[in-house]
Design a protein around this motif. Sequence first.
Motif, mmCIF file in Angstrom:
data_model
loop_
_atom_site.group_PDB
_atom_site.id
_atom_site.type_symbol
_atom_site.label_atom_id
_atom_site.label_comp_id
_atom_site.label_asym_id
_atom_site.label_seq_id
_atom_site.Cartn_x
_atom_site.Cartn_y
_atom_site.Cartn_z
ATOM 1 N N LYS A 162 62.163 65.892 18.434
ATOM 2 C CA LYS A 162 62.016 66.382 17.065
ATOM 3 C C LYS A 162 61.549 67.837 17.082
ATOM 4 O O LYS A 162 60.964 68.300 18.058
ATOM 5 N N PRO A 163 61.752 68.547 15.997
ATOM 6 C CA PRO A 163 61.225 69.913 15.931
ATOM 7 C C PRO A 163 59.694 69.892 15.891
ATOM 8 O O PRO A 163 59.085 68.937 15.391
ATOM 9 N N ILE A 164 59.084 70.945 16.400
ATOM 10 C CA ILE A 164 57.616 71.013 16.443
ATOM 11 C C ILE A 164 57.027 70.951 15.031
ATOM 12 O O ILE A 164 55.918 70.456 14.845
ATOM 13 N N GLU A 165 57.779 71.392 14.045
ATOM 14 C CA GLU A 165 57.285 71.350 12.668
ATOM 15 C C GLU A 165 56.916 69.926 12.241
ATOM 16 O O GLU A 165 56.075 69.738 11.367
ATOM 17 N N GLU A 166 57.495 68.913 12.897
ATOM 18 C CA GLU A 166 57.169 67.506 12.580
ATOM 19 C C GLU A 166 55.730 67.159 12.960
ATOM 20 O O GLU A 166 55.152 66.238 12.400
ATOM 21 N N ILE A 167 55.164 67.885 13.933
ATOM 22 C CA ILE A 167 53.799 67.585 14.375
ATOM 23 C C ILE A 167 52.842 68.739 14.103
ATOM 24 O O ILE A 167 51.673 68.681 14.468
ATOM 25 N N GLU A 168 53.311 69.778 13.432
ATOM 26 C CA GLU A 168 52.490 70.982 13.327
ATOM 27 C C GLU A 168 51.198 70.775 12.546
ATOM 28 O O GLU A 168 50.226 71.501 12.762
ATOM 29 N N ALA A 169 51.138 69.786 11.669
ATOM 30 C CA ALA A 169 49.883 69.525 10.951
ATOM 31 C C ALA A 169 48.763 69.218 11.943
ATOM 32 O O ALA A 169 47.596 69.543 11.700
ATOM 33 N N ASN A 170 49.112 68.622 13.085
ATOM 34 C CA ASN A 170 48.119 68.324 14.119
ATOM 35 C C ASN A 170 47.753 69.557 14.947
ATOM 36 O O ASN A 170 46.716 69.562 15.616
ATOM 37 N N LEU A 171 48.594 70.570 14.938
ATOM 38 C CA LEU A 171 48.397 71.758 15.768
ATOM 39 C C LEU A 171 47.796 72.949 15.027
ATOM 40 O O LEU A 171 47.139 73.790 15.634
ATOM 41 N N LEU A 172 48.026 73.013 13.727
ATOM 42 C CA LEU A 172 47.625 74.199 12.964
ATOM 43 C C LEU A 172 46.127 74.492 13.016
ATOM 44 O O LEU A 172 45.752 75.663 13.179
ATOM 45 N N PRO A 173 45.239 73.496 12.905
ATOM 46 C CA PRO A 173 43.809 73.836 12.971
ATOM 47 C C PRO A 173 43.406 74.487 14.296
ATOM 48 O O PRO A 173 42.695 75.500 14.299
ATOM 49 N N SER A 174 43.875 73.935 15.413
ATOM 50 C CA SER A 174 43.504 74.540 16.703
ATOM 51 C C SER A 174 44.191 75.887 16.898
ATOM 52 O O SER A 174 43.618 76.805 17.499
ATOM 53 N N ALA A 175 45.410 76.039 16.383
ATOM 54 C CA ALA A 175 46.094 77.340 16.497
ATOM 55 C C ALA A 175 45.337 78.414 15.727
ATOM 56 O O ALA A 175 45.147 79.531 16.224
ATOM 57 N N LYS A 176 44.881 78.086 14.515
ATOM 58 C CA LYS A 176 44.126 79.061 13.722
ATOM 59 C C LYS A 176 42.831 79.442 14.439
ATOM 60 O O LYS A 176 42.501 80.621 14.547
ATOM 61 N N THR A 177 42.121 78.444 14.943
ATOM 62 C CA THR A 177 40.860 78.733 15.634
ATOM 63 C C THR A 177 41.100 79.578 16.879
ATOM 64 O O THR A 177 40.390 80.562 17.124
ATOM 65 N N ALA A 178 42.109 79.203 17.673
ATOM 66 C CA ALA A 178 42.412 79.956 18.895
ATOM 67 C C ALA A 178 42.781 81.400 18.576
ATOM 68 O O ALA A 178 42.324 82.335 19.243
ATOM 69 N N LEU A 179 43.585 81.603 17.550
ATOM 70 C CA LEU A 179 43.985 82.969 17.183
ATOM 71 C C LEU A 179 42.817 83.756 16.593
ATOM 72 O O LEU A 179 42.665 84.944 16.883
ATOM 73 N N ASP A 180 41.982 83.094 15.789
ATOM 74 C CA ASP A 180 40.792 83.771 15.257
ATOM 75 C C ASP A 180 39.903 84.259 16.399
ATOM 76 O O ASP A 180 39.421 85.397 16.398
ATOM 77 N N GLU A 181 39.676 83.385 17.385
ATOM 78 C CA GLU A 181 38.835 83.750 18.528
ATOM 79 C C GLU A 181 39.485 84.857 19.351
ATOM 80 O O GLU A 181 38.804 85.793 19.799
#
Length: 197
Positions: A162-181
């Motif tokens: 499946k496209p990653i967009e199908e699971i991105e709700a699980n990834l977005l919080p850690s992606a935001k935190t990682a990019l903020d840091e």
Amino acid sequence: MVPKPKIAVVIGSTRPTRFADRPAQWMLKQAQARDDIEVELVDLRDHPLPFFDEMASNMWMPSQNPQAVRWQETVGRFDGYIFVVAEYNHSLTGVLKNALDQAYKEWNRKPFTAIGYGGTGASRAVEHLRGIGVELQMVSTHAAVHIGGGDFMAVAPRGGNKPIEEIEANLLPSAKTALDELVWWAKATMAAKAAEA
């Protein structure tokens, strides 16, 4: 005022059948949506590096191989890095380790984060990457993005594909935190280097 950090998304796999392009493109999109960094994709396929065979690290003497010098020039342009990490046998890929070894001063005092994928979300590979990064005098973010378990099986080619967009709700919080840091550390290290100059 510190300029916008320039960040490289480094694809750490070169296999013809690699999955890395999908998480790399997804993470690139997340980074490009921000207005506090400039981001560019850097693919190890575009840098056919020999196995490290220089007389010494380029911290001590200039590298002789033109591909190594080109790689050093490429990574030297950036203020921070997002590594796309596959996990091979509980560690990172050989090509990524070799690419890290091919430079030294270009990595110094710069931050990095990672997006990893595999059964355990490349957690062991990312931990190895952090140890290598410390030896290269880099700064690791606390947060990283891990695509593992059921999420990985849903998007992996041999799974649900499946496209990653199908699971991105699980990834977005850690992606935001990682990019903020990453942005915080990039600005901090850039300011410190500017103050030293």
